[in-house]
Design an enzyme around this catalytic site. Structure first.
Site, short mmCIF file in Angstrom:
data_model
loop_
_atom_site.label_atom_id
_atom_site.label_comp_id
_atom_site.label_asym_id
_atom_site.label_seq_id
_atom_site.Cartn_x
_atom_site.Cartn_y
_atom_site.Cartn_z
N ASN A 139 -9.49 7.60 5.88
CA ASN A 139 -9.63 7.43 4.48
C ASN A 139 -10.26 6.67 3.95
OD1 ASN A 139 -7.05 9.32 4.64
ND2 ASN A 139 -5.74 7.57 5.17
N GLU B 253 -0.74 -1.70 -6.72
CA GLU B 253 -1.42 -0.60 -7.64
C GLU B 253 -0.80 0.63 -7.46
OE1 GLU B 253 -5.14 -0.26 -5.04
OE2 GLU B 253 -3.90 -0.44 -2.93
N GLY C 114 0.82 -1.14 -0.09
CA GLY C 114 -0.05 0.12 0.08
C GLY C 114 0.80 1.20 0.09
N VAL C 115 0.13 2.26 -0.05
CA VAL C 115 1.10 3.75 -0.23
C VAL C 115 1.17 4.32 1.32
CG1 VAL C 115 -1.10 4.99 -0.56
CG2 VAL C 115 1.16 5.87 -1.36
N GLY C 116 2.45 4.82 1.48
CA GLY C 116 2.45 5.68 2.78
C GLY C 116 3.97 5.43 3.14
N GLY D 49 -7.34 -0.08 -2.23
CA GLY D 49 -7.33 -1.43 -2.92
C GLY D 49 -6.92 -2.44 -2.00
#
Length: 501
Positions: free
Chosen positions: A377, A287, A261-263, A381
Site C-alpha cells: 500500500n 485521520e 490507522g484504518v483496517g 499518514g
C-alpha cells in the site's frame, strides 16, 4: 451566476491526455464517483483508436476502485500520489507501469502549493450542496476533507459532482482551514480535539467552474473483515498496555487522544479500548474515523472525534446524517494538512496506533513493501502520527500465510518508521515496550514477547551470529528470512549457515 449542468460523460470529455487531476476525498469516501466511471471508458476507447491517454492523479489519500483500479487497468495513470490501497493499482505499479510517489499525507497541501508537482489542470470535487455566487461559490463537502482547499485554489478548471446520496447536513461536520505559507505561518489554534477554527464550506473561484454533474452514488465503502481471535487478542494487548501506563502515571488520568490507522486490526483496538472498563471516556484525533468510533460515541465512551474522513459503511454514514444534531457536536472533519499536522499532534499528545507489515528485532518498521520490492500500500499518514505522537505503537500479526512468514525479522526489507520513532510493538503474542532500552535489550524484548514461538529460536540464533557492536548485524544473513521465503516458500526453513559460507 448559474453553473452549467453537464453529464458525467461530458465531464470526462473535458479531460485531455497528459493532464493532472486533483480530487476531493480521503480514502474511498468523499471522492468523485461519476466522472471517473466514464473516464476509464474514454481511456480504453482512445487506446483502441491508437491515441495516447494517461493522466496524473493527486488526492488526499487512497481512493476507490472506480478511480485507481479501473484507471490502472485501462493503462490510464501516468503518475499517482500520495497513497493507495487498491489491488489493481498495486499490481500495475509493481509491473512498472505507473510512476507512484508514496508520500506522507500531511505533506501534500504544502508540496502542491510549493510547486513540487505539475500544474493542477482539473479539480473534480464531490459536494453535497452548492451556494452559487457571482464571484465565489460556497461548496459543501461530503464525508471527507482531504486537500480540497489547496486543490481548488490551484486548479485551472473545476468540475463539481453534486452527489445527492450525501445529505446537505454534511456541512455541519466540516471545519475547512488552510494554513499560511512559510515564513508567515501562524500557529494552528487547536487546543482541544473538538475545536473549530475554519468554515463549513470551501470557497471556490466561480469563474473556474466549468460544469456541475448531478448524481446519486453511494460510497464505495469497504466492509472490513470481522474480528478473529488473533486480531481480538492484539486489541486487548494494546488496551491492557495503555491501562498499565495509565495506572503508572505515564498517561494522564484524563487519558490522551487516540489515533488509529484504518483496517481490521485498528477496529479491533478501538473495540477493545471501548470495552475496557479501566479506560476512561476518551477522544480521537486521527485521520480516519471507522465504525467502531461511531458506535462508542453513541454509547458515551468516546467524547469527540477529529478526522479527515468518515471511512464508515454507508449505513453508518446515513446514521450520522440522520442524527446530525448529535454528531455535529462531536465529529469534526478537517483538511488532511490539519488532521495530520505535526504541530497539533504533538500539542495534544496523541497516542498513535498503526499497523505494520513487519518489524525487525531492533524496532524498525515496514508498512509498505513485501520483501523489499513489491508495493503493498504505502505509508499513508502513519509517519505523520508516529513521529510526532506522545506514544507510537505498531501492531502486526506475528505470522501470516499459515506461519510461513514471520512479521518479526532480523532486518526489515524496507523501512518506513525507524527504531527512533517506534515505542511499542504489539502482536497477538504480547507487547514489546522499547522505551528506554538500547538495541540489544530491544531485540530481546521483541523476540521474547512479540515473535511467534516457531521463530524465536531462529531469531535468537541470528543474534548470536550477528557478532558484536552497538546494533549487531550480519550483512550476509540479515535478509535470510526474506531470501528463504522467496526460494523455499517458508521462512521457518532458514538456515543461517547457508549465508555465512
Amino acid at each position: 451566476m448559474s453553473y452549467t449542468r453537464i453529464t458525467a460523460a461530458e465531464g470526462a470529455a473535458m479531460i485531455k491526455n497528459n493532464e493532472t487531476i486533483g480530487l476531493s476525498g480521503f480514502t474511498p469516501n468523499g471522492v468523485p464517483k461519476a466522472i471517473f466511471r466514464e473516464l476509464s471508458k474514454k481511456a480504453i476507447g482512445e487506446h483502441e483508436a491508437g491515441h495516447p491517454f494517461q493522466v496524473g492523479i493527486i488526492t488526499g489519500a487512497s481512493t476507490s476502485q472506480s478511480i485507481e483500479g479501473d484507471m490502472a487497468a485501462a493503462n490510464a495513470i501516468k503518475f499517482r500520489t500520495p497513497f493507495s490501497t487498491n489491488r489493481d493499482f498495486r499490481n500495475h505499479t509493481n509491473m512498472g507501469e505507473i510512476d507512484y510517489e508514496d508520500m506522507h499525507l500531511g505533506h501534500m497541501g504544502e508540496r502542491l502549493r510549493r510547486g513540487f508537482y505539475a500544474d493542477i489542470d482539473v479539480a473534480i470535487i464531490e459536494v453535497s450542496d452548492i451556494e452559487e455566487g457571482a464571484n465565489i461559490c460556497k461548496a459543501y463537502l461530503t464525508s471527507a476533507g482531504g486537500i480540497v482547499p489547496t486543490i481548488v485554489r490551484l486548479a485551472k478548471r473545476i468540475i463539481l459532482e453534486k452527489n445527492t446520496f450525501h445529505s446537505p447536513n454534511s456541512r455541519f461536520l466540516h471545519d475547512v482551514y488552510e494554513i499560511e505559507e512559510c515564513p508567515f505561518r501562524q500557529p494552528i489554534p487547536i487546543m482541544k480535539v473538538g475545536d473549530r477554527i475554519g468554515k463549513e464550506y470551501v470557497e471556490i473561484d466561480a469563474s473556474k467552474i466549468v460544469g456541475v454533474v448531478e448524481c446519486c452514488i453511494p460510497e464505495e465503502a469497504r466492509a472490513f473483515k470481522p474480528l478473529d481471535p488473533v486480531t481480538e487478542q492484539m486489541g486487548h494487548n494494546v488496551a491492557d498496555f495503555l491501562v498499565k501506563d495509565l495506572k503508572a502515571g505515564r498517561i494522564p488520568s484524563t487519558f490522551l487522544p487516540l489515533q488509529s490507522g484504518v483496517g481490521t486490526t485498528s477496529n479491533a483496538v478501538l473495540e477493545a479500548l471501548g470495552q475496557n472498563p479501566h479506560v476512561p471516556v476518551f477522544s480521537v484525533y486521527t485521520e480516519v474515523v471507522q465504525d467502531a468510533v461511531i458506535k462508542y460515541m453513541q454509547e458515551g465512551r468516546i467524547k469527540d472525534a477529529s478526522c479527515s474522513s468518515l471511512t464508515v459503511t454507508n449505513e453508518t454514514l446515513q446514521e450520522v446524517y440522520n442524527n446530525i444534531d448529535y454528531f455535529k457536536n462531536h465529529i469534526t472533519i478537517r483538511p488532511s494538512e490539519i488532521s495530520n499536522s505535526p504541530e497539533v499532534i504533538r500539542r495534544l499528545g496523541v497516542i498513535a496506533m498503526n499497523t505494520a507489515i513487519e518489524c525487525d528485532i531492533y524496532g524498525n518498521e515496514n508498512s509498505s513493501h513485501i520483501c523489499g520490492s513489491k508495493l503493498m500500500n504505502g505509508i499513508g499518514g502513519s509517519c505523520d502520527y508516529e513521529r510526532n505522537g506522545y506514544l507510537s505503537i505498531f501492531t502486526t500479526q506475528s505470522t501470516t500465510k499459515g506461519g510461513k512468514i514471520s512479521a518479526i525479522v532480523p532486518m526489515c526489507s524496507h523501512v518506513d518508521s525507524t527504531e527512533h520513532d517506534v515505542d511499542v510493538i504489539v502482536t497477538e503474542q504480547g507487547v514489546a515496550d522499547l522505551r528506554g532500552k538500547g538495541p540489544l535489550k530491544r531485540a530481546q524484548e521483541i523476540i521474547e514477547n512479540c515473535a511467534h514461538p516457531d521463530y524465536r529460536p531462529i531469531l535468537r540464533e541470528y543474534l548470536k551470529i550477528a557478532g558484536v557492536g552497538h546494533e549487531p548485524q550480519s550483512m550476509r544473513a540479515a535478509l535470510a528470512f526474506h531470501d528463504t521465503f522467496l526460494t523455499k516458500g517458508d521462512m521457518r526453513l532458514t538456515d543461517f549457515s547457508d549465508y555465512l559460507k
